[in-house]
Design a protein around this motif. Sequence first.
Motif, short mmCIF file in Angstrom:
data_model
loop_
_atom_site.label_atom_id
_atom_site.label_comp_id
_atom_site.label_asym_id
_atom_site.label_seq_id
_atom_site.Cartn_x
_atom_site.Cartn_y
_atom_site.Cartn_z
N GLN A 279 0.85 -1.20 0.00
CA GLN A 279 0.00 0.00 0.00
C GLN A 279 0.89 1.25 0.00
O GLN A 279 0.60 2.22 -0.70
CB GLN A 279 -0.93 -0.02 1.22
CG GLN A 279 -2.00 1.03 1.16
CD GLN A 279 -2.95 0.95 2.35
OE1 GLN A 279 -2.78 0.16 3.27
NE2 GLN A 279 -3.96 1.81 2.32
N LEU A 280 1.98 1.22 0.78
CA LEU A 280 2.93 2.35 0.81
C LEU A 280 3.51 2.59 -0.58
O LEU A 280 3.55 3.73 -1.05
CB LEU A 280 4.06 2.05 1.81
CG LEU A 280 5.28 2.97 1.75
CD1 LEU A 280 4.92 4.37 2.22
CD2 LEU A 280 6.41 2.41 2.58
N LYS A 281 3.92 1.51 -1.27
CA LYS A 281 4.50 1.64 -2.60
C LYS A 281 3.51 2.27 -3.59
O LYS A 281 3.85 3.15 -4.37
CB LYS A 281 4.96 0.28 -3.13
CG LYS A 281 6.20 -0.25 -2.45
CD LYS A 281 6.56 -1.62 -3.05
CE LYS A 281 7.78 -2.21 -2.40
NZ LYS A 281 8.13 -3.53 -2.95
N LYS A 282 2.27 1.81 -3.54
CA LYS A 282 1.24 2.33 -4.45
C LYS A 282 0.98 3.81 -4.18
O LYS A 282 0.89 4.62 -5.11
CB LYS A 282 -0.05 1.54 -4.30
CG LYS A 282 0.03 0.15 -4.88
CD LYS A 282 -1.27 -0.60 -4.65
CE LYS A 282 -1.15 -2.06 -5.11
NZ LYS A 282 -2.32 -2.84 -4.76
N LEU A 283 0.85 4.17 -2.91
CA LEU A 283 0.58 5.57 -2.57
C LEU A 283 1.77 6.46 -2.92
O LEU A 283 1.59 7.60 -3.37
CB LEU A 283 0.24 5.69 -1.08
CG LEU A 283 -1.06 5.00 -0.62
CD1 LEU A 283 -1.18 5.03 0.88
CD2 LEU A 283 -2.27 5.64 -1.29
N TRP A 284 2.98 5.95 -2.70
CA TRP A 284 4.19 6.71 -3.03
C TRP A 284 4.28 6.96 -4.54
O TRP A 284 4.56 8.08 -4.97
CB TRP A 284 5.42 5.96 -2.54
CG TRP A 284 6.70 6.71 -2.76
CD1 TRP A 284 7.63 6.49 -3.72
CD2 TRP A 284 7.20 7.81 -1.99
NE1 TRP A 284 8.67 7.36 -3.61
CE2 TRP A 284 8.43 8.20 -2.54
CE3 TRP A 284 6.72 8.50 -0.89
CZ2 TRP A 284 9.18 9.25 -2.04
CZ3 TRP A 284 7.48 9.54 -0.37
CH2 TRP A 284 8.69 9.91 -0.95
N GLU A 285 4.01 5.91 -5.34
CA GLU A 285 4.06 6.07 -6.79
C GLU A 285 2.92 6.93 -7.32
O GLU A 285 3.02 7.51 -8.38
CB GLU A 285 4.06 4.69 -7.47
CG GLU A 285 5.37 3.95 -7.25
CD GLU A 285 5.33 2.52 -7.77
OE1 GLU A 285 4.32 2.14 -8.40
OE2 GLU A 285 6.31 1.79 -7.52
N ALA A 286 1.84 7.00 -6.55
CA ALA A 286 0.71 7.85 -6.94
C ALA A 286 1.02 9.33 -6.72
O ALA A 286 0.28 10.19 -7.18
CB ALA A 286 -0.54 7.45 -6.17
N GLY A 287 2.10 9.59 -5.97
CA GLY A 287 2.51 10.98 -5.79
C GLY A 287 2.05 11.61 -4.49
O GLY A 287 2.18 12.82 -4.32
N ALA B 215 4.46 12.21 2.16
CA ALA B 215 4.69 11.31 3.28
C ALA B 215 3.62 11.51 4.35
O ALA B 215 3.16 10.54 4.98
CB ALA B 215 6.09 11.52 3.86
N SER B 216 3.20 12.73 4.57
CA SER B 216 2.14 13.00 5.55
C SER B 216 0.82 12.38 5.13
O SER B 216 0.08 11.81 5.94
CB SER B 216 1.96 14.51 5.73
OG SER B 216 3.14 15.09 6.23
N GLN B 217 0.51 12.50 3.84
CA GLN B 217 -0.74 11.93 3.33
C GLN B 217 -0.72 10.41 3.42
O GLN B 217 -1.72 9.78 3.78
CB GLN B 217 -0.98 12.37 1.88
CG GLN B 217 -1.25 13.85 1.73
CD GLN B 217 -1.20 14.30 0.28
OE1 GLN B 217 -0.49 13.74 -0.54
NE2 GLN B 217 -1.97 15.36 -0.01
N ILE B 218 0.42 9.82 3.13
CA ILE B 218 0.54 8.35 3.21
C ILE B 218 0.40 7.89 4.66
O ILE B 218 -0.29 6.90 4.95
CB ILE B 218 1.88 7.88 2.62
CG1 ILE B 218 1.92 8.17 1.10
CG2 ILE B 218 2.11 6.39 2.87
CD1 ILE B 218 3.28 7.96 0.46
N ALA B 219 1.01 8.63 5.59
CA ALA B 219 0.92 8.28 7.01
C ALA B 219 -0.53 8.33 7.48
O ALA B 219 -0.99 7.45 8.22
CB ALA B 219 1.78 9.22 7.84
N ALA B 220 -1.27 9.32 7.02
CA ALA B 220 -2.68 9.42 7.41
C ALA B 220 -3.48 8.29 6.79
O ALA B 220 -4.39 7.74 7.43
CB ALA B 220 -3.23 10.78 6.96
N GLU B 221 -3.17 7.91 5.56
CA GLU B 221 -3.88 6.84 4.86
C GLU B 221 -3.62 5.48 5.53
O GLU B 221 -4.52 4.68 5.71
CB GLU B 221 -3.44 6.80 3.40
CG GLU B 221 -4.18 5.82 2.53
CD GLU B 221 -5.58 6.30 2.16
OE1 GLU B 221 -6.44 5.42 1.90
OE2 GLU B 221 -5.82 7.52 2.11
#
Length: 170
Positions: A13-21, A24-30
């Motif tokens: 999930q981290l990889k997908k969110l990171w590649e989606a652009g 880091a704050s948005q990924i942490a919340a997700e």
Amino acid sequence: MTVLTWSDDRVEQLKKLWEAGLSASQIAAELGNVTRNAVIGKVHRLGLSGRAKSPSSAAPRPRKARPAQHMMRVTRPMSRGNTALAQAFEVEVEPDPVTYDNVVPMNQRLSLLELNEATCHWPVGDPSSPDFFFCGGKALTGLPYCAQHSRVAYQPAADRRRAPAKPSTR
């Protein structure tokens, strides 16, 4: 405080969110229960570098139109060494016209070795030039200058503040 490990599902999930652009704050919340710094650390450990541009940063922002400004460029001579006290550029200064007050008769002019307590010690000219001399007039009692040069040297403070200082030729 609960320590969460990065499960395979969370890493994917981290990889997908990171590649989606996402940031880091948005990924942490997700992901939840993880900090922004933990996301950044994991991204670096995984070696994830390339990422898609977020939609807001993909298109360049239009710039505001500014009126054209004409800049005047001044060429300056190259200088080496410590230039803290150097002039930014050289300006030719026209010599001030010699006024009658600055004229000292030839027979009154003295060199440094000829001065004494009774003569005026007012310097005239550039000390590095051969034409340099001292006034040599009759000094006022208790002062190093003649009457004319004492008026120049000892101005009342109020007079100095009122009138702008004129460069004097010494």
